[in-house]
Structure formats: structure tokens, C-alpha cells
Design an enzyme around this catalytic site. Structure first.
Site, PDB file in Angstrom:
ATOM      1  N   HIS A 137     -60.073  25.624   9.892  1.00  0.00           N
ATOM      2  CA  HIS A 137     -59.560  24.279   9.614  1.00  0.00           C
ATOM      3  C   HIS A 137     -60.401  23.296  10.415  1.00  0.00           C
ATOM      4  O   HIS A 137     -60.791  23.591  11.552  1.00  0.00           O
ATOM      5  CB  HIS A 137     -58.100  24.130  10.052  1.00  0.00           C
ATOM      6  CG  HIS A 137     -57.113  24.916   9.254  1.00  0.00           C
ATOM      7  ND1 HIS A 137     -56.725  24.562   7.985  1.00  0.00           N
ATOM      8  CD2 HIS A 137     -56.421  26.044   9.552  1.00  0.00           C
ATOM      9  CE1 HIS A 137     -55.828  25.438   7.539  1.00  0.00           C
ATOM     10  NE2 HIS A 137     -55.632  26.349   8.469  1.00  0.00           N
ATOM     11  N   HIS A 186     -60.530  34.429   5.257  1.00  0.00           N
ATOM     12  CA  HIS A 186     -60.418  33.167   4.513  1.00  0.00           C
ATOM     13  C   HIS A 186     -61.758  32.444   4.578  1.00  0.00           C
ATOM     14  O   HIS A 186     -62.277  32.190   5.670  1.00  0.00           O
ATOM     15  CB  HIS A 186     -59.334  32.276   5.123  1.00  0.00           C
ATOM     16  CG  HIS A 186     -57.968  32.872   5.082  1.00  0.00           C
ATOM     17  ND1 HIS A 186     -57.093  32.668   4.035  1.00  0.00           N
ATOM     18  CD2 HIS A 186     -57.324  33.694   5.954  1.00  0.00           C
ATOM     19  CE1 HIS A 186     -55.966  33.324   4.274  1.00  0.00           C
ATOM     20  NE2 HIS A 186     -56.083  33.954   5.428  1.00  0.00           N
ATOM     21  N   LEU A 187     -62.295  32.105   3.418  1.00  0.00           N
ATOM     22  CA  LEU A 187     -63.568  31.385   3.357  1.00  0.00           C
ATOM     23  C   LEU A 187     -63.414  29.950   2.867  1.00  0.00           C
ATOM     24  O   LEU A 187     -64.372  29.187   2.890  1.00  0.00           O
ATOM     25  CB  LEU A 187     -64.554  32.137   2.449  1.00  0.00           C
ATOM     26  CG  LEU A 187     -65.054  33.474   3.006  1.00  0.00           C
ATOM     27  CD1 LEU A 187     -65.877  34.216   1.955  1.00  0.00           C
ATOM     28  CD2 LEU A 187     -65.864  33.274   4.274  1.00  0.00           C
ATOM     29  N   ARG A 188     -62.208  29.598   2.400  1.00  0.00           N
ATOM     30  CA  ARG A 188     -61.970  28.249   1.877  1.00  0.00           C
ATOM     31  C   ARG A 188     -62.912  27.978   0.697  1.00  0.00           C
ATOM     32  O   ARG A 188     -63.293  28.874  -0.032  1.00  0.00           O
ATOM     33  CB  ARG A 188     -62.100  27.186   2.971  1.00  0.00           C
ATOM     34  CG  ARG A 188     -61.337  27.464   4.253  1.00  0.00           C
ATOM     35  CD  ARG A 188     -59.872  27.720   4.046  1.00  0.00           C
ATOM     36  NE  ARG A 188     -59.158  27.733   5.333  1.00  0.00           N
ATOM     37  CZ  ARG A 188     -57.984  28.319   5.506  1.00  0.00           C
ATOM     38  NH1 ARG A 188     -57.405  28.951   4.500  1.00  0.00           N
ATOM     39  NH2 ARG A 188     -57.387  28.285   6.688  1.00  0.00           N
ATOM     40  N   HIS A 192     -59.798  41.198   5.912  1.00  0.00           N
ATOM     41  CA  HIS A 192     -58.905  40.035   5.721  1.00  0.00           C
ATOM     42  C   HIS A 192     -59.649  38.783   6.172  1.00  0.00           C
ATOM     43  O   HIS A 192     -59.830  38.564   7.369  1.00  0.00           O
ATOM     44  CB  HIS A 192     -57.616  40.196   6.521  1.00  0.00           C
ATOM     45  CG  HIS A 192     -56.614  39.115   6.268  1.00  0.00           C
ATOM     46  ND1 HIS A 192     -55.261  39.339   6.320  1.00  0.00           N
ATOM     47  CD2 HIS A 192     -56.751  37.805   5.944  1.00  0.00           C
ATOM     48  CE1 HIS A 192     -54.613  38.210   6.048  1.00  0.00           C
ATOM     49  NE2 HIS A 192     -55.515  37.262   5.816  1.00  0.00           N
ATOM     50  N   HIS A 233     -52.418  41.692   9.191  1.00  0.00           N
ATOM     51  CA  HIS A 233     -52.304  40.999  10.482  1.00  0.00           C
ATOM     52  C   HIS A 233     -50.976  41.285  11.193  1.00  0.00           C
ATOM     53  O   HIS A 233     -50.206  40.382  11.503  1.00  0.00           O
ATOM     54  CB  HIS A 233     -52.546  39.500  10.344  1.00  0.00           C
ATOM     55  CG  HIS A 233     -51.836  38.804   9.223  1.00  0.00           C
ATOM     56  ND1 HIS A 233     -50.501  38.979   8.918  1.00  0.00           N
ATOM     57  CD2 HIS A 233     -52.291  37.891   8.334  1.00  0.00           C
ATOM     58  CE1 HIS A 233     -50.182  38.222   7.892  1.00  0.00           C
ATOM     59  NE2 HIS A 233     -51.238  37.545   7.520  1.00  0.00           N
ATOM     60  N   ASP A 272     -58.666  37.843   9.747  1.00  0.00           N
ATOM     61  CA  ASP A 272     -57.866  36.698   9.303  1.00  0.00           C
ATOM     62  C   ASP A 272     -58.516  35.388   9.757  1.00  0.00           C
ATOM     63  O   ASP A 272     -57.833  34.407  10.049  1.00  0.00           O
ATOM     64  CB  ASP A 272     -56.421  36.787   9.805  1.00  0.00           C
ATOM     65  CG  ASP A 272     -55.485  35.806   9.092  1.00  0.00           C
ATOM     66  OD1 ASP A 272     -55.839  35.310   8.008  1.00  0.00           O
ATOM     67  OD2 ASP A 272     -54.392  35.521   9.632  1.00  0.00           O
ATOM     68  N   ALA A 327     -52.145  26.147  10.899  1.00  0.00           N
ATOM     69  CA  ALA A 327     -52.204  27.496  11.465  1.00  0.00           C
ATOM     70  C   ALA A 327     -53.487  28.186  11.044  1.00  0.00           C
ATOM     71  O   ALA A 327     -53.862  28.155   9.872  1.00  0.00           O
ATOM     72  CB  ALA A 327     -50.996  28.302  11.005  1.00  0.00           C
ATOM     73  N   ASN A 349     -55.915  32.206  -1.376  1.00  0.00           N
ATOM     74  CA  ASN A 349     -55.013  31.051  -1.243  1.00  0.00           C
ATOM     75  C   ASN A 349     -55.777  29.731  -1.214  1.00  0.00           C
ATOM     76  O   ASN A 349     -55.693  28.959  -0.272  1.00  0.00           O
ATOM     77  CB  ASN A 349     -54.107  31.190  -0.015  1.00  0.00           C
ATOM     78  CG  ASN A 349     -54.871  31.312   1.295  1.00  0.00           C
ATOM     79  OD1 ASN A 349     -55.980  31.839   1.338  1.00  0.00           O
ATOM     80  ND2 ASN A 349     -54.266  30.822   2.372  1.00  0.00           N
TER      81      ASN A 349
END
Length: 348
Positions: A255, A19-21, A17, A178, A251, A267, A45
Site C-alpha cells: 500500500h 499480492h501484486l496489485r 501467497h 497466513h 502475503d 492492512a 483481490n
């Protein structure tokens, strides 16, 4: 796994899980994952979300372009489920090896989830197709109704969405992502072989007191939110038991600093640089290092029906200080445990 006093050698782990943006952020964060992990399930996302085969192929290439020479890393792409998604597009992506899984975000549950699913009934034809072709469903397990307390959203999701869905589609493979509560830990432990879960390092290491007592710590703010201590302990006990349907999913969710340290902060914890050592610390504290390799490197591939990695990495037990920040083009990133002294780290 071999464990001399100060070194842990394990099969190369995967992150189930992540996020790499995109854009400059992606170029900054990818190497922190690709130097350690063999594979990662990449969340879809983006804005706009990844809902087509072509979008996933293009995103995968942008990720690969950001992987430094010498890193052996495979991004595993996911499809963002929406009410209007064509099941044929999903099946095509799965059959072509582009989509490894599909992600269900309840609308407005987390970052960039406004396109998410309004109800399970709205996507039942998609889920039925996934069950038929054996495609795993990855679930952000929170209800988002305004009248439900944020600390209760996961437990309510189990009873109102997850259990009815699994009763209806009994052959569907589901990853409850998560997980943060005793309710979820018990539910997954008591489930069958088609239900698994990921757990983040922050939910194993911390509870809501750490985030809120003595000042608000925005870099511990993530969704699902940290819960009370009894839930943290249940998660720790689940991984320490050697249960084989729970596995590593950081996860990691970067940011920019100004978006975290804000009157209305975002978040997500950017934990890619420190996650593996954090997990090792938890397993050591629980006297469960014998189960560490399976959690990191074996349980996930087994559930997904993929081979384990054939290379190894080493973690070393020596105190190191985590960087205070990481440079972005026009801001900085604050990593999980920034400025703190950690016990375990990946051997360079």
C-alpha cells in the site's frame, strides 16, 4: 542445501501467497518478487476481483509484462470465489492451466474482499466441483461477524467453518493461508495430507506487542492481525520442526505510504524485498536451518503437485540496511523492516 558459515545455497524458492496489485503499483513491486522466486500464487483481490478466465489471462499478461529481462518467473493465477461464480468457469480455467487454485475470502475480511463469500453453503456446488477436479482451495481463515473480537477470528473460523467444511468435503485440498495462532498451527499439524498452511515472515518475527507498545507501528499492521507471543512461538516451533505441510507464503501486500500512515490505515506488509532473509533469520534463531530449504522451495510444490525449481540462489549472512522507502509514481512504499539492519539477504 549447503551452508558454509556465511552463505546459504538453496533451491530457488516460490511464494505461495502474494499480492501484486495492478497498474503502476504492480510495475513497481513485481521485480522484487521475480528476481528471487521462481513462481508465486497471485491473489485475485483486485477491484473488480479476478472471477473469469479472461480476467486471469489478462492479469497474468500484465504481470509478465512487468517482469524485467533476465528474470525467470511464472505467476500462478487464482480465481476469486463469489456466491454467484459459475462452477463451469472455474473448471474451465483449471483445465486450461489458467487457474492454479481458488481463493475463499469471507466477505469483508480483508482488502478488497467485499465481493467475498457470505457463507460456505452459498458456494457448496463450487467447492464440490473443486473437490472433484482436485483444485486446491486457498482460505483466508477468519470469521467476520461484528460481535467476534479481531484476535479471536481465526480460532473461531476453525471450529465454525474450516472443520465442518473439511468433514463434509473430505477429499478437498485446502491451504490455510497466513496462519497466526497456536490453534491453527495445531490444527494443521494434526490434519491429514490434504491440509497445508502458509506463514508470513511478520507473524514469525513479531507479535502484537511489537505493533502496539511504545507507539503504533502501522507497517506491522496486517490481516490476520499479529497475535500474542504464545501464538508467535507456536508458529516458530511449527516451522522449526521441519513439518512438511507448511510453506513460504509472504502475503506481501503493498500500500502507498499515505494509505498506511493514516487515521484509518490499510492492512498489509510489503515484505517482498526482505522476506526471504527474514525467514532465514527465524530458522537460524530456532537452530533449524536444516529445514529452511524445504520450507522455501520443496514443501509447497509437493503439496500442489508441481515440480521443484531446478535453479538455485544464495543468501549471504552479512549486515545490510533496508531502504527507508521505495519510490512510486506519486508516493512511496515502505518495505517491511524499513531502515533496520538485517542479518541475511539474497546474494546479488
Amino acid at each position: 542445501m549447503t551452508a558454509p558459515s556465511q552463505v546459504l545455497k538453496i533451491r530457488r524458492p516460490d511464494d505461495w501467497h502474494l499480492h501484486l496489485r495492478d497498474g503502476d503499483m504492480l510495475k513497481t513491486v513485481v521485480p522484487y518478487t521475480s528476481e528471487i522466486y521462481g513462481r508465486a500464487i497471485v491473489m485475485p483481490n483486485l477491484a473488480p476481483p479476478v472471477t473469469t478466465v479472461e480476467a486471469a489471462v489478462a492479469y497474468r499478461q500484465r504481470i509478465l509484462d512487468a517482469v524485467p529481462a533476465g528474470h525467470d518467473f511464472t505467476p500462478l493465477m487464482t480465481c476469486y470465489l463469489t456466491d454467484s461464480l459459475d462452477p463451469n468457469e472455474l473448471e474451465r480455467g483449471f483445465n486450461e492451466g489458467v487457474f492454479t487454485a481458488a481463493k475463499l475470502y469471507p466477505a469483508n475480511a480483508t482488502t478488497n474482499s467485499s465481493h467475498g463469500v457470505t457463507s460456505v453453503d452459498a458456494i457448496m456446488p463450487i467447492l464440490e466441483r473443486m473437490e472433484k477436479i482436485g483444485m486446491p482451495l486457498l482460505v483466508h481463515g477468519e470469521v467476520t461477524h461484528a460481535d467476534i473480537d479481531i484476535f479471536d477470528r481465526e480460532a473461531r473460523f476453525i471450529e465454525s467453518v474450516m472443520e465442518p467444511l473439511r468433514q463434509r468435503l473430505t477429499a478437498l485440498k485446502v491451504v490455510f493461508e497466513h496462519i497466526t495462532t497456536k490453534d491453527a498451527a495445531d490444527y494443521v499439524r494434526d490434519g491429514n495430507e490434504r491440509l497445508a498452511a502458509t506463514i508470513t515472515p511478520q507473524h514469525l518475527m513479531f507479535n502484537r506487542n511489537h505493533m502496539l507498545v511504545g507507539g503504533v507501528r502501522p507497517h506491522l499492521y496486517c490481516l490476520p492481525i499479529l497475535k500474542r507471543n504464545i501464538h508467535q512461538q507456536a508458529l516458530r516451533e511449527l516451522v522449526a520442526s521441519g513439518f512438511n505441510r507448511v510453506f513460504l507464503g509472504t502475503d506481501s501486500a503493498p500500500h502507498a505510504r499515505h494509505r498506511k500512515e493514516s487515521s484509518c490505515g490499510c492492512a498489509g506488509c510489503f515484505n517482498a524485498p526482505t522476506a526471504l532473509g527474514s525467514y532465514a533469520t527465524v530458522f537460524e534463531e530456532m537452530n533449524a536451518l536444516q529445514h529452511f530449504e524445504a520450507f522455501c522451495s520443496v514443501n509447497g510444490p509437493q503439496f500442489y503437485g508441481l515440480p521443484v525449481n531446478d535453479t538455485f540462489i544464495e543468501l549471504v549472512r552479512e549486515e545490510q540496511q533496508v531502504a527507508e522507502s521505495i519510490a512510486l509514481t506519486d508516493d512511496t512504499l515502505v518495505p517491511f523492516l524499513a531502515g533496520e539492519t538485517v542479518r541475511w539477504s539474497v546474494k546479488q
